[in-house]
Design a protein around this motif. Sequence first.
Motif, short mmCIF file in Angstrom:
data_model
loop_
_atom_site.label_atom_id
_atom_site.label_comp_id
_atom_site.label_asym_id
_atom_site.label_seq_id
_atom_site.Cartn_x
_atom_site.Cartn_y
_atom_site.Cartn_z
N GLU A 274 29.84 61.04 37.90
CA GLU A 274 28.73 60.33 38.51
C GLU A 274 28.93 60.13 40.02
O GLU A 274 28.02 59.69 40.72
N LYS A 275 30.14 60.42 40.50
CA LYS A 275 30.45 60.37 41.93
C LYS A 275 30.11 59.01 42.57
O LYS A 275 29.42 58.93 43.59
N VAL A 276 30.60 57.95 41.94
CA VAL A 276 30.45 56.63 42.56
C VAL A 276 31.34 56.58 43.80
O VAL A 276 32.18 57.46 44.02
N ALA A 277 31.17 55.55 44.61
CA ALA A 277 31.93 55.49 45.86
C ALA A 277 33.41 55.21 45.64
O ALA A 277 34.27 55.78 46.33
N VAL A 278 33.71 54.32 44.68
CA VAL A 278 35.09 53.84 44.52
C VAL A 278 35.48 53.78 43.05
O VAL A 278 34.71 53.30 42.22
N LEU A 279 36.68 54.26 42.75
CA LEU A 279 37.32 54.07 41.45
C LEU A 279 38.41 53.03 41.65
O LEU A 279 39.38 53.28 42.37
N GLN A 280 38.25 51.86 41.03
CA GLN A 280 39.24 50.80 41.17
C GLN A 280 40.09 50.77 39.90
O GLN A 280 39.56 50.82 38.79
N LEU A 281 41.40 50.69 40.06
CA LEU A 281 42.32 50.78 38.93
C LEU A 281 43.21 49.54 38.87
O LEU A 281 43.57 48.97 39.90
N TYR A 282 43.59 49.18 37.63
CA TYR A 282 44.38 47.97 37.45
C TYR A 282 45.25 48.09 36.21
O TYR A 282 44.88 48.73 35.23
N TRP A 283 46.39 47.46 36.26
CA TRP A 283 47.31 47.30 35.13
C TRP A 283 47.77 48.65 34.57
O TRP A 283 47.64 48.94 33.39
N GLY A 284 48.34 49.45 35.44
CA GLY A 284 48.87 50.75 35.04
C GLY A 284 49.15 51.56 36.28
O GLY A 284 48.70 51.23 37.38
N GLU A 285 49.89 52.63 36.11
CA GLU A 285 50.29 53.44 37.27
C GLU A 285 49.23 54.45 37.63
O GLU A 285 48.74 55.21 36.79
N CYS A 286 48.89 54.46 38.89
CA CYS A 286 47.93 55.42 39.44
C CYS A 286 48.68 56.70 39.81
O CYS A 286 49.57 56.69 40.65
N SER A 287 48.34 57.80 39.17
CA SER A 287 49.06 59.06 39.39
C SER A 287 48.50 59.85 40.57
O SER A 287 47.33 59.70 40.94
#
Length: 334
Positions: A86-99
Amino acid sequence: MGWKGILGFEYGIVQGPLGPDIAGPELVAAVANAGGLGLLRTPDWESPDYVKELIRKTRKLTDKPFGVGVVLAFPHKENVKAILEEKVAVLQLYWGECSKELVIEAHNAGVKVVPQVGSLEEAKKAINVGVDAIIVQGREAGGHVIGQEGLISLLPRVVDLVGDHGIPVIAAGGIVDARGYVAALALGAKGICMGTRFLATHESYAHPTYKRKLIEYDKTEYTDVFGRARWPGAPHRVLQTPFFCDWKCLNAQENETNQPIIGRTIIHGVEREIRRFAGTVPNPTTTGDIESMVMYAGQSVGLIKEILPAGQVVKKLVEAAQFLIRQTFNPDSI
């Protein structure tokens, strides 16, 4: 000025992805229309078609960019794929490792990646994989809290760590007004992320009783009483409601699985039973013993005096921060 330019948004004000469904299209669009960064929250289970529907509903309410928050502790791969499609502006991540692989995949889709961290070690990992910004969460925050340090000590250390990498640092935890905003800027942040303040808005999908309690109560506590089975090892900060005060010393071996059902709700279109000590906050569809359900809130909840439209929260915050900087920190007064 410090409130301008973060990630290309008009203001450096981020609305946290309140879960499990409190940050819906109406709230996110209202924040986006006011110039902030609004974040939807995905379900805690794989539901890519539903995630796309949430995004499209939001786009009908705003032509401004926005983001989606994903908790990596729950199944999420298909949901992330849907977000990138969907190509949103931001992917926000929490509680886990961002690879590194995920960051590259997101960047290839034109999506910026913003993890939330609770320690210097997590921040180092985020920098190394090439994220676009970092949200630093202090222990003062409401909801699930990933770290142990207070924001005032952790934030400047992360700012120093980032150095000249060009990665904006966003402060989260106990910020609800212009004084907190300006303090975060003074500590080196380029913006702030607020959860509890946006929870107490007209557009948030919280139950009216929950919103009212945010105005009535001014004390919170860091605990692990709620949702131990569903999300083990995930401490949280909640309002000190009478129910919580009666049960806050719950035996460590107890959890929600063997407790009585105290209500029912619909979350992201799915009907659910709510057992005592479940970590599910009440939304407007929730019925039953609302007063005995979890109510997350940050330490500064006592500074929130009224339920406002989300756009007005953004506007008032920016105006008050500008005034505070001009009037209180004018060079001629130093």
